[in-house]
Design a protein around this motif. Structure first.
Motif, short mmCIF file in Angstrom:
data_model
loop_
_atom_site.label_atom_id
_atom_site.label_comp_id
_atom_site.label_asym_id
_atom_site.label_seq_id
_atom_site.Cartn_x
_atom_site.Cartn_y
_atom_site.Cartn_z
N ASP A 31 3.97 3.99 1.74
CA ASP A 31 5.26 3.64 2.34
C ASP A 31 5.69 2.23 1.92
OD1 ASP A 31 5.38 6.06 3.76
OD2 ASP A 31 4.42 5.18 5.53
N VAL A 32 4.75 1.29 1.96
CA VAL A 32 5.05 -0.09 1.60
C VAL A 32 5.43 -0.17 0.12
CG1 VAL A 32 4.11 -2.44 1.43
CG2 VAL A 32 3.63 -1.03 3.44
N ALA A 33 4.73 0.54 -0.73
CA ALA A 33 5.06 0.55 -2.16
C ALA A 33 6.46 1.10 -2.38
CB ALA A 33 4.03 1.38 -2.93
N ALA A 34 6.80 2.18 -1.70
CA ALA A 34 8.13 2.77 -1.84
C ALA A 34 9.20 1.84 -1.28
CB ALA A 34 8.18 4.12 -1.12
N LEU A 35 8.90 1.18 -0.18
CA LEU A 35 9.85 0.26 0.45
C LEU A 35 10.25 -0.87 -0.49
CD1 LEU A 35 11.30 -0.61 3.10
CD2 LEU A 35 9.24 -1.90 3.63
N PHE A 36 9.25 -1.43 -1.18
CA PHE A 36 9.51 -2.56 -2.06
C PHE A 36 9.74 -2.15 -3.51
CE2 PHE A 36 7.17 -4.51 1.49
CZ PHE A 36 8.16 -5.40 1.89
N GLY A 37 9.57 -0.88 -3.81
CA GLY A 37 9.79 -0.42 -5.17
C GLY A 37 8.78 -0.95 -6.16
N VAL A 38 7.52 -1.03 -5.70
CA VAL A 38 6.45 -1.53 -6.55
C VAL A 38 5.38 -0.44 -6.66
CG1 VAL A 38 6.85 -3.94 -5.91
CG2 VAL A 38 5.19 -2.59 -4.62
N PRO A 39 4.54 -0.52 -7.69
CA PRO A 39 3.44 0.45 -7.80
C PRO A 39 2.46 0.31 -6.63
CG PRO A 39 3.75 -0.72 -9.87
CD PRO A 39 4.61 -1.41 -8.85
N LEU A 40 1.80 1.39 -6.29
CA LEU A 40 0.81 1.39 -5.22
C LEU A 40 -0.28 0.37 -5.48
CD1 LEU A 40 -0.19 2.63 -2.58
CD2 LEU A 40 -1.29 4.42 -3.94
N GLU A 41 -0.70 0.22 -6.71
CA GLU A 41 -1.75 -0.75 -7.06
C GLU A 41 -1.32 -2.17 -6.70
OE1 GLU A 41 -5.27 -2.38 -7.97
OE2 GLU A 41 -4.84 -0.25 -7.79
N THR A 42 -0.03 -2.48 -6.80
CA THR A 42 0.46 -3.80 -6.42
C THR A 42 0.22 -4.06 -4.94
OG1 THR A 42 2.12 -3.79 -8.17
CG2 THR A 42 2.51 -5.28 -6.31
N VAL A 43 0.45 -3.06 -4.10
CA VAL A 43 0.22 -3.20 -2.66
C VAL A 43 -1.25 -3.47 -2.40
CG1 VAL A 43 0.37 -2.04 -0.41
CG2 VAL A 43 2.20 -1.75 -2.09
N TYR A 44 -2.13 -2.76 -3.11
CA TYR A 44 -3.56 -2.99 -2.94
C TYR A 44 -3.96 -4.39 -3.42
CZ TYR A 44 -4.15 1.94 -1.82
OH TYR A 44 -4.07 3.17 -1.23
N GLN A 45 -3.35 -4.88 -4.51
CA GLN A 45 -3.63 -6.23 -4.98
C GLN A 45 -3.16 -7.26 -3.97
OE1 GLN A 45 -2.02 -6.82 -8.90
NE2 GLN A 45 -3.23 -5.16 -9.78
N TRP A 46 -1.97 -7.06 -3.39
CA TRP A 46 -1.48 -7.97 -2.36
C TRP A 46 -2.50 -8.05 -1.22
CZ3 TRP A 46 4.14 -5.79 -1.64
CH2 TRP A 46 4.96 -6.23 -2.68
N ARG A 47 -3.06 -6.91 -0.83
CA ARG A 47 -4.02 -6.89 0.27
C ARG A 47 -5.29 -7.65 -0.11
NH1 ARG A 47 -5.56 -5.17 5.06
NH2 ARG A 47 -7.55 -4.10 5.32
N ARG A 48 -5.79 -7.42 -1.32
CA ARG A 48 -7.01 -8.11 -1.77
C ARG A 48 -6.79 -9.62 -1.86
NH1 ARG A 48 -7.50 -3.64 -5.18
NH2 ARG A 48 -6.55 -4.72 -6.92
N LYS A 49 -5.62 -10.02 -2.34
CA LYS A 49 -5.32 -11.45 -2.52
C LYS A 49 -4.75 -12.09 -1.26
CE LYS A 49 -4.24 -10.85 -7.40
NZ LYS A 49 -3.17 -10.93 -8.41
N ARG A 50 -4.47 -11.26 -0.25
CA ARG A 50 -3.87 -11.73 1.02
C ARG A 50 -2.53 -12.42 0.78
NH1 ARG A 50 -7.82 -11.41 5.16
NH2 ARG A 50 -9.89 -11.08 4.31
N THR A 51 -1.72 -11.84 -0.10
CA THR A 51 -0.40 -12.40 -0.40
C THR A 51 0.73 -11.50 0.11
OG1 THR A 51 -0.37 -11.37 -2.58
CG2 THR A 51 -1.20 -13.63 -2.44
N GLY A 52 0.42 -10.28 0.47
CA GLY A 52 1.45 -9.34 0.91
C GLY A 52 1.50 -9.25 2.42
N PRO A 53 2.22 -8.25 2.91
CA PRO A 53 2.29 -8.07 4.37
C PRO A 53 0.89 -7.78 4.92
CG PRO A 53 3.33 -6.22 3.22
CD PRO A 53 2.97 -7.22 2.19
N PRO A 54 0.60 -8.29 6.12
CA PRO A 54 -0.73 -8.07 6.68
C PRO A 54 -0.92 -6.62 7.09
CG PRO A 54 0.67 -9.18 8.27
CD PRO A 54 1.45 -9.09 6.99
#
Length: 81
Positions: A31-54
């Motif tokens: 859902d988050v990937a679709a919301l921001f129009g980014v690949p799913l892997e980007t959402v997982y990278q944000w989570r690993r790097k703690r740069t995306g939504p919590p």
């Protein structure tokens, strides 16, 4: 059993645009990937790097609270101090 999907509106492009409308349920990484129009892997990278939504774990699944995502978007929209 078919998977239910929720429609999510696009993010506003300017501060005067309508506020972000999020579904009234916890969001999946998809859902988050679709919301921001980014690949799913980007959402997982944000989570690993703690740069995306919590996000949080519900068992073995990652979920995002819609209010936390909205706050993260607002924080990204504010100029850095």
């Amino acid at each position: 059993m078919p998977r239910r999907t929720a429609s999510v509106t696009a993010l506003p492009t300017s501060p005067s645009a309508e506020p972000l409308a999020l579904p009234a349920r916890f969001l999946t990484p998809e859902d988050v990937a679709a919301l921001f129009g980014v690949p799913l892997e980007t959402v997982y990278q944000w989570r690993r790097k703690r740069t995306g939504p919590p996000g949080f774990r519900a068992g073995r699944h990652v979920r995002y609270h819609p209010d936390a995502v909205a706050r993260w978007v607002a924080d990204q929209s504010n100029p850095a101090a």
